[in-house]
Design a protein around this motif. Structure first.
Motif, PDB file in Angstrom:
ATOM      1  N   ASP A  30       0.671  -1.243   0.095  1.00 45.27           N
ATOM      2  CA  ASP A  30      -0.007   0.067  -0.023  1.00 45.27           C
ATOM      3  C   ASP A  30       0.860   1.260   0.077  1.00 45.27           C
ATOM      4  OD1 ASP A  30      -2.889  -1.301   0.234  1.00 45.27           O
ATOM      5  OD2 ASP A  30      -1.691  -1.949   2.074  1.00 45.27           O
ATOM      6  N   PHE A  34      -1.600   4.751  -2.507  1.00 41.08           N
ATOM      7  CA  PHE A  34      -2.193   4.996  -1.581  1.00 41.08           C
ATOM      8  C   PHE A  34      -1.196   5.909  -0.218  1.00 41.08           C
ATOM      9  CE2 PHE A  34      -4.214   3.365   2.540  1.00 41.08           C
ATOM     10  CZ  PHE A  34      -5.336   4.319   2.341  1.00 41.08           C
ATOM     11  N   ASP A  55       4.016   0.094  -4.917  1.00 37.57           N
ATOM     12  CA  ASP A  55       3.316  -1.080  -4.323  1.00 37.57           C
ATOM     13  C   ASP A  55       3.906  -2.393  -4.371  1.00 37.57           C
ATOM     14  OD1 ASP A  55       1.213   0.366  -3.150  1.00 37.57           O
ATOM     15  OD2 ASP A  55       0.334   0.676  -5.002  1.00 37.57           O
ATOM     16  N   ALA A  56       3.834  -3.142  -3.484  1.00 35.75           N
ATOM     17  CA  ALA A  56       4.312  -4.516  -3.781  1.00 35.75           C
ATOM     18  C   ALA A  56       3.325  -5.533  -3.257  1.00 35.75           C
ATOM     19  CB  ALA A  56       5.692  -4.675  -2.543  1.00 35.75           C
ATOM     20  N   PRO A  57       3.275  -6.766  -3.568  1.00 33.14           N
ATOM     21  CA  PRO A  57       2.419  -7.729  -3.272  1.00 33.14           C
ATOM     22  C   PRO A  57       2.691  -8.039  -1.889  1.00 33.14           C
ATOM     23  CG  PRO A  57       3.615  -8.416  -5.395  1.00 33.14           C
ATOM     24  CD  PRO A  57       4.525  -7.271  -4.803  1.00 33.14           C
ATOM     25  N   ILE A  58       1.664  -8.462  -1.013  1.00 31.83           N
ATOM     26  CA  ILE A  58       1.525  -8.765   0.232  1.00 31.83           C
ATOM     27  C   ILE A  58       2.415 -10.053   0.300  1.00 31.83           C
ATOM     28  CG2 ILE A  58       0.077  -9.401   2.190  1.00 31.83           C
ATOM     29  CD1 ILE A  58      -2.209  -8.038   0.637  1.00 31.83           C
ATOM     30  N   ASN A  59       3.726  -9.905   0.425  1.00 37.22           N
ATOM     31  CA  ASN A  59       4.788 -10.909   0.735  1.00 37.22           C
ATOM     32  C   ASN A  59       5.783 -10.207   1.243  1.00 37.22           C
ATOM     33  OD1 ASN A  59       6.642 -12.975   0.613  1.00 37.22           O
ATOM     34  ND2 ASN A  59       5.580 -14.016  -0.930  1.00 37.22           N
ATOM     35  N   TYR A  86       4.161  -7.952  11.020  1.00 38.48           N
ATOM     36  CA  TYR A  86       4.361  -8.588   9.937  1.00 38.48           C
ATOM     37  C   TYR A  86       5.539  -8.916   9.455  1.00 38.48           C
ATOM     38  CZ  TYR A  86      -0.551  -6.570   9.521  1.00 38.48           C
ATOM     39  OH  TYR A  86      -1.816  -6.073   9.819  1.00 38.48           O
ATOM     40  N   THR A 128      -1.584  -8.494  16.612  1.00 35.85           N
ATOM     41  CA  THR A 128      -0.843  -8.413  15.294  1.00 35.85           C
ATOM     42  C   THR A 128      -0.625  -7.271  14.929  1.00 35.85           C
ATOM     43  OG1 THR A 128      -3.370  -8.782  14.411  1.00 35.85           O
ATOM     44  CG2 THR A 128      -1.989 -10.682  14.305  1.00 35.85           C
TER      45      THR A 128
ATOM     46  N   ASN B 193      -2.884 -12.857  10.753  1.00 35.93           N
ATOM     47  CA  ASN B 193      -1.739 -12.766  10.109  1.00 35.93           C
ATOM     48  C   ASN B 193      -2.264 -13.280   8.758  1.00 35.93           C
ATOM     49  OD1 ASN B 193      -0.452 -13.092  12.612  1.00 35.93           O
ATOM     50  ND2 ASN B 193       1.020 -12.350  11.653  1.00 35.93           N
ATOM     51  N   LEU B 194      -1.682 -12.573   7.685  1.00 37.19           N
ATOM     52  CA  LEU B 194      -2.309 -13.216   6.273  1.00 37.19           C
ATOM     53  C   LEU B 194      -1.542 -14.394   5.631  1.00 37.19           C
ATOM     54  CD1 LEU B 194      -2.591  -9.610   4.552  1.00 37.19           C
ATOM     55  CD2 LEU B 194      -4.249 -10.821   6.103  1.00 37.19           C
ATOM     56  N   GLY B 224      -5.344 -10.882  -2.389  1.00 30.46           N
ATOM     57  CA  GLY B 224      -4.299 -10.145  -1.994  1.00 30.46           C
ATOM     58  C   GLY B 224      -3.133 -10.992  -1.304  1.00 30.46           C
ATOM     59  N   SER B 225      -3.639 -11.655  -0.213  1.00 29.25           N
ATOM     60  CA  SER B 225      -2.757 -12.695   0.544  1.00 29.25           C
ATOM     61  C   SER B 225      -2.241 -13.760  -0.393  1.00 29.25           C
ATOM     62  CB  SER B 225      -3.579 -13.215   1.634  1.00 29.25           C
ATOM     63  OG  SER B 225      -3.860 -11.884   2.428  1.00 29.25           O
ATOM     64  N   ALA B 227      -0.227 -13.688  -2.359  1.00 27.32           N
ATOM     65  CA  ALA B 227       1.002 -13.273  -2.666  1.00 27.32           C
ATOM     66  C   ALA B 227       1.936 -13.870  -1.525  1.00 27.32           C
ATOM     67  CB  ALA B 227       0.997 -11.740  -2.591  1.00 27.32           C
ATOM     68  N   GLU B 228       1.376 -14.004  -0.555  1.00 29.49           N
ATOM     69  CA  GLU B 228       2.068 -14.760   0.737  1.00 29.49           C
ATOM     70  C   GLU B 228       2.529 -16.131   0.478  1.00 29.49           C
ATOM     71  OE1 GLU B 228       3.393 -13.030   3.309  1.00 29.49           O
ATOM     72  OE2 GLU B 228       1.758 -11.728   4.096  1.00 29.49           O
ATOM     73  N   THR B 229       3.958 -16.217   0.975  1.00 27.38           N
ATOM     74  CA  THR B 229       4.592 -17.486   0.608  1.00 27.38           C
ATOM     75  C   THR B 229       3.677 -18.672   1.154  1.00 27.38           C
ATOM     76  OG1 THR B 229       6.692 -16.482   1.039  1.00 27.38           O
ATOM     77  CG2 THR B 229       6.717 -18.690   1.279  1.00 27.38           C
ATOM     78  N   ALA B 255      -7.152  -5.615  -2.007  1.00 33.11           N
ATOM     79  CA  ALA B 255      -6.631  -5.822  -0.595  1.00 33.11           C
ATOM     80  C   ALA B 255      -6.171  -4.464   0.023  1.00 33.11           C
ATOM     81  CB  ALA B 255      -5.388  -6.674  -0.589  1.00 33.11           C
ATOM     82  N   ILE B 256      -6.846  -3.855   0.801  1.00 32.13           N
ATOM     83  CA  ILE B 256      -6.797  -2.508   1.226  1.00 32.13           C
ATOM     84  C   ILE B 256      -6.617  -1.678  -0.104  1.00 32.13           C
ATOM     85  CG2 ILE B 256      -5.504  -0.593   2.830  1.00 32.13           C
ATOM     86  CD1 ILE B 256      -4.793  -2.853   4.812  1.00 32.13           C
ATOM     87  N   SER B 257      -5.489  -1.028  -0.445  1.00 26.69           N
ATOM     88  CA  SER B 257      -5.234  -0.331  -1.568  1.00 26.69           C
ATOM     89  C   SER B 257      -4.749  -1.026  -2.603  1.00 26.69           C
ATOM     90  CB  SER B 257      -4.646   1.005  -1.358  1.00 26.69           C
ATOM     91  OG  SER B 257      -3.403   0.677  -1.457  1.00 26.69           O
ATOM     92  N   SER B 258      -4.449  -2.411  -2.508  1.00 26.09           N
ATOM     93  CA  SER B 258      -3.878  -3.138  -3.472  1.00 26.09           C
ATOM     94  C   SER B 258      -4.930  -3.976  -4.463  1.00 26.09           C
ATOM     95  CB  SER B 258      -2.593  -4.230  -2.863  1.00 26.09           C
ATOM     96  OG  SER B 258      -1.745  -3.648  -2.041  1.00 26.09           O
ATOM     97  N   LEU B 262      -1.838  -6.909  -8.342  1.00 28.20           N
ATOM     98  CA  LEU B 262      -0.370  -6.718  -7.306  1.00 28.20           C
ATOM     99  C   LEU B 262      -0.168  -8.101  -6.954  1.00 28.20           C
ATOM    100  CD1 LEU B 262      -0.364  -3.340  -5.870  1.00 28.20           C
ATOM    101  CD2 LEU B 262       1.639  -4.281  -6.757  1.00 28.20           C
TER     102      LEU B 262
END
Lengths: 338, 420
Positions: A30, A34, A55-59, A86, A128, B193-194, B224-225, B227-229, B255-258, B262
């Motif tokens: 984000d 944003f 922006d980056a992927p959620i990773n 996170y 969290t 946690n995602l 969005g998630s 993307a997580e490993t 995913a929020i603003s993503s 993405l």
């Protein structure tokens, strides 16, 4: 000079460095369009373009891993992890890669990366969005770990971090983003507008890494604190009429041992504070150093006040948070010890 | 290395920075989603080999037509499950979920809780899926699958007390609002946690199979998630061990603003990710309650018949903000949800039932009022036990409990210090 919140100061630091150095790139979840969930990167994409702030992927593992790759190429990534809570998926990249690459390649490859992350509690964020993971970074050789407590330091330290040639963990106490917070959650929020450290110079300046600041001079006891706990320490000392010398460590590693030792030798007493859980926390390191270097000057055992050794609870946030009451009790015990 | 034989570079290299088709101020643009006609996509036999049904990842299973008719092979596949009683129950589950969300959103604005996540526009997916789960099966949900609980008949009183972190909170204030844990309803503790729990669902299903049990698991994740490993870890273990698990991806576009590009969702549908792992996938209209029922039935039956995992991409739209801490007007066109091509799940099922003569506008209005009264009554009852920061709240000392089975000495000492 300008009045800034900590968010604005952090943004300004990235803005200054992006303006000076084309190699500085900013990315995270984000973070681009944003401007980040705490708005620390707002406007940077518009000003510097999508290839400099994106922006980056959620990773998180990939964000840090890619950042390390860029850093080894010669970039200066200043990346954001949305909450310190996170960062754990990225821990392997930080510990096994960023922290060691200089050592294992004998300097052929280096990873001058800054990993920013909001830390600490006080926003009802539950387990969290509240943790303080500094000790899992200070325990790792090869990392520098910083935690500013005000807008002036935040900007100067972030610029210093981006210019540093080693990987830097940059912890931002989120409860301080919009104003100093002394732990009295029942009181109205105070803003940086009225605080002297809300005065932030324009343009480039640095606050050197590895230097603590004595924020209150005193004779009765030395308080070692950082982040939000600096203000809790001030409130607790004042409320208990204790003439405390309060040291804002700012840089946990490297640590300004001289400032600590000089102070404790003078006061003969020491209390160590952090929001993070007590056991194996950074306070244990500080306490050990104090007893080693100041043993003959100590007039009381060194006490620690910290988060309880439980996950950060949601409903019991203010029972968990080491506020002025608990800190005050410890100060009195240490000062009154014969 | 020799440069001589290498082709000449065509210019400086560049990377792609994906952008959504619209930002605030732009007209909404969903031209990237190809919507097939309802009934158009085939319904393969449950034991179809993954390689023979790959094309399903590139279309969208839809049952309800624009006119409100249930059409095509997936409607036929539902068979006895397609009756007025079950559909009316589904409609009411969705309405209840929506009304519950609206009340809790207001409660958050009133300071009765710190945080809330709605599932507005996505109600069909969880409420429909739960119909195909059995007692003892386990969902590993995200914070947007409250519909699983509503559809399973979980006590709204218990849900609200958890949201309020009051003295009746079944988690004693330990966990964030909406991050429920209701084991009796096959609803695993949500960590917040995602993606972390995707692979856990796979492990749970493996354990069921290793034990010779007949229970299945269901994993949930947002676009969005993925993307997580841990999403990929879950896919890998599902591929290798072929456990009885349904792997759900709720693709609500944001995913929020993503935007989902993405997470790589515009280069290939999320459903296609199963292909590399060699197990089947379905891509389904998540706003079509009947399609949800049908696809859920297909995938859960496949798992129960020991035919292994299925990936389902539920195509939907997150009408609401990500959470009460989010403001989507800062990053997406305001009118986007009105332009969403798959419509509203409640309206679509309502139209279908009216068309069949099983429902009417009047009955719908009446049901709305009844459900609202029910939710308000439960909410009032829950408020007798307090809301966040009002009333007694969970015992503060409870924060020391549940860290370990037996409290170690250092925590006993800390609790004594706390009491002092």
């Amino acid at each position: 000079m300008a009045r800034m919140t900590m968010i604005e100061a952090i943004r300004d630091a990235m803005d200054v460095k992006m303006g000076m150095d084309e190699d500085v790139v900013v990315f995270g979840e984000d973070v681009g369009y944003f401007g980040g969930v705490f708005r620390c990167t707002q406007g940077l994409q518009k000003k510097y373009g999508k290839h400099r702030c994106f922006d980056a992927p959620i990773n998180e593992s990939a964000i840090v891993g890619a950042g390390i790759g860029m850093a080894t190429y010669g970039k200066r990534p200043c990346i954001e992890i949305q909450f310190a809570d996170y960062v754990l998926p990225a821990y392997d990249q930080i510990v096994s890669e960023a922290a060691r690459i200089r050592h294992r390649s004998n300097g052929q490859f280096t990873a001058p990366i800054v990993i920013r992350m909001p830390t600490g509690g006080g926003i009802f964020g539950g387990q969290t969005h509240s943790q303080s993971p500094e000790a899992i970074f200070t325990h790792v050789s090869g990392l520098k770990t910083l935690i500013p407590s005000n807008p002036y330091d935040a900007k100067g330290m972030l610029i210093a971090a981006i210019e540093d040639d080693d990987p830097v963990i940059f912890l931002e106490p989120k409860r301080l983003y919009n104003g100093p917070f002394d732990g009295h959650h029942e009181n109205a929020v105070t803003s940086w507008a009225k605080h002297e450290k809300g005065e932030v110079p324009e343009g480039h300046y640095t606050v050197p890494i590895g230097k603590a600041e004595v924020v209150e001079k005193g004779m009765d006891v030395t308080i070692l604190a950082y982040g939000t706990m600096v203000y809790v320490a001030q409130a607790a000392a004042k409320e208990n009429n204790i003439d405390a010398e309060i040291i804002d460590l700012r840089s946990l590693l490297p640590l300004d041992l001289d400032t600590i030792v000089n102070s404790v030798k003078k006061t003969g007493r020491c209390v160590v504070l952090h929001e993070a859980t007590l056991t194996s926390g950074f306070g244990a390191e500080l306490t050990s150093l104090v007893q080693q270097h100041c043993f003959n000057h100590l007039e009381a055992p060194v006490l620690r006040v910290a988060g309880w050794d439980t996950p950060y609870p949601h409903a019991q946030e203010w029972h968990y948070f080491p506020g002025p009451k608990r800190v005050g009790k410890a100060l009195k015990r240490v000062v009154e010890a014969q | 290395m020799s440069d001589e034989k290498m082709p000449k570079a065509t210019g400086p290299l560049s990377i792609s920075i994906p952008e959504p088709p619209g930002r605030p101020g732009d007209a909404p643009d969903f031209s990237y989603i190809e919507v097939p006609k309802a009934g158009e996509v085939e319904c393969p036999a449950i034991d179809t080999k993954p390689e023979d049904m790959r094309h399903l990842a590139y279309s969208i299973v839809r049952v309800l037509s624009r006119k409100g008719n249930a059409v095509g092979p997936w409607a036929e596949f539902l068979g006895d499950d397609l009756n007025d009683e079950s559909l009316l129950r589904g409609l009411k589950d969705m309405m209840k979920t929506r009304i519950f969300d609206a009340r809790m959103l207001t409660a958050q604005r009133q300071g009765k809780t710190s945080f809330y996540t709605q599932c507005l526009g996505e109600e069909a997916i969880a409420t429909g899926f739960q119909r195909m789960m059995r007692k003892g099966d386990m969902n590993f949900p995200t914070y947007r699958q409250q519909g699983l609980l509503i559809a399973d008949g979980c006590s709204m009183f218990d849900m609200i007390c958890q949201i309020y972190s009051n003295e009746k909170d079944n988690l004693d204030g330990h966990q964030l609002p909406c991050l429920y844990s209701f084991k009796d309803h096959g609803f695993f503790s949500i960590s917040g946690n995602l993606g972390t729990q995707y692979v856990q669902a796979v492990g749970w299903a493996m354990a069921s199979a290793i034990s010779g049990d007949d229970k299945i698991a269901s994993a949930w994740i947002g676009d969005g998630s993925t993307a997580e490993t841990d999403f990929h870890s879950g896919m890998l273990f599902a591929s290798v061990y072929q456990p009885p698990v349904v792997l759900n991806i709720v693709n609500n576009q944001w995913a929020i603003s993503s935007f989902n590009g993405l997470a790589g969702g515009r280069n290939a549908p999320f459903a296609a990710r199963a292909h590399g792992y060699g197990f089947p996938s379905l891509r389904v209209d998540g706003n079509d309650y009947l399609a949800v029922l049908a696809a859920s039935k297909w995938a859960t039956e496949r798992a129960r018949r020991n035919l292994g995992p299925t990936l389902i991409e539920w195509v939907t739209y997150r009408v609401a903000a990500h959470s009460t801490s989010d403001d989507p007007s800062a990053y997406r066109p305001k009118e986007e949800s009105d332009a969403w091509p798959l419509g509203d799940p409640v309206e679509r099922l309502k139209l279908h039932l009216i068309k069949k003569g099983a429902w009417s506008e009047e009955r719908h209005t009446q049901a709305m009022a009844e459900i609202e009264s029910e939710v308000i009554a439960v909410q009032k009852e829950a408020e007798k036990y307090g809301t966040l920061n009002r009333g007694k709240g969970p015992d503060p000392e409870k924060m020391f409990e549940g860290v370990y089975k037996e409290m170690p000495d250092h925590l006993v000492r800390q609790r004594l210090e706390f009491e002092a």
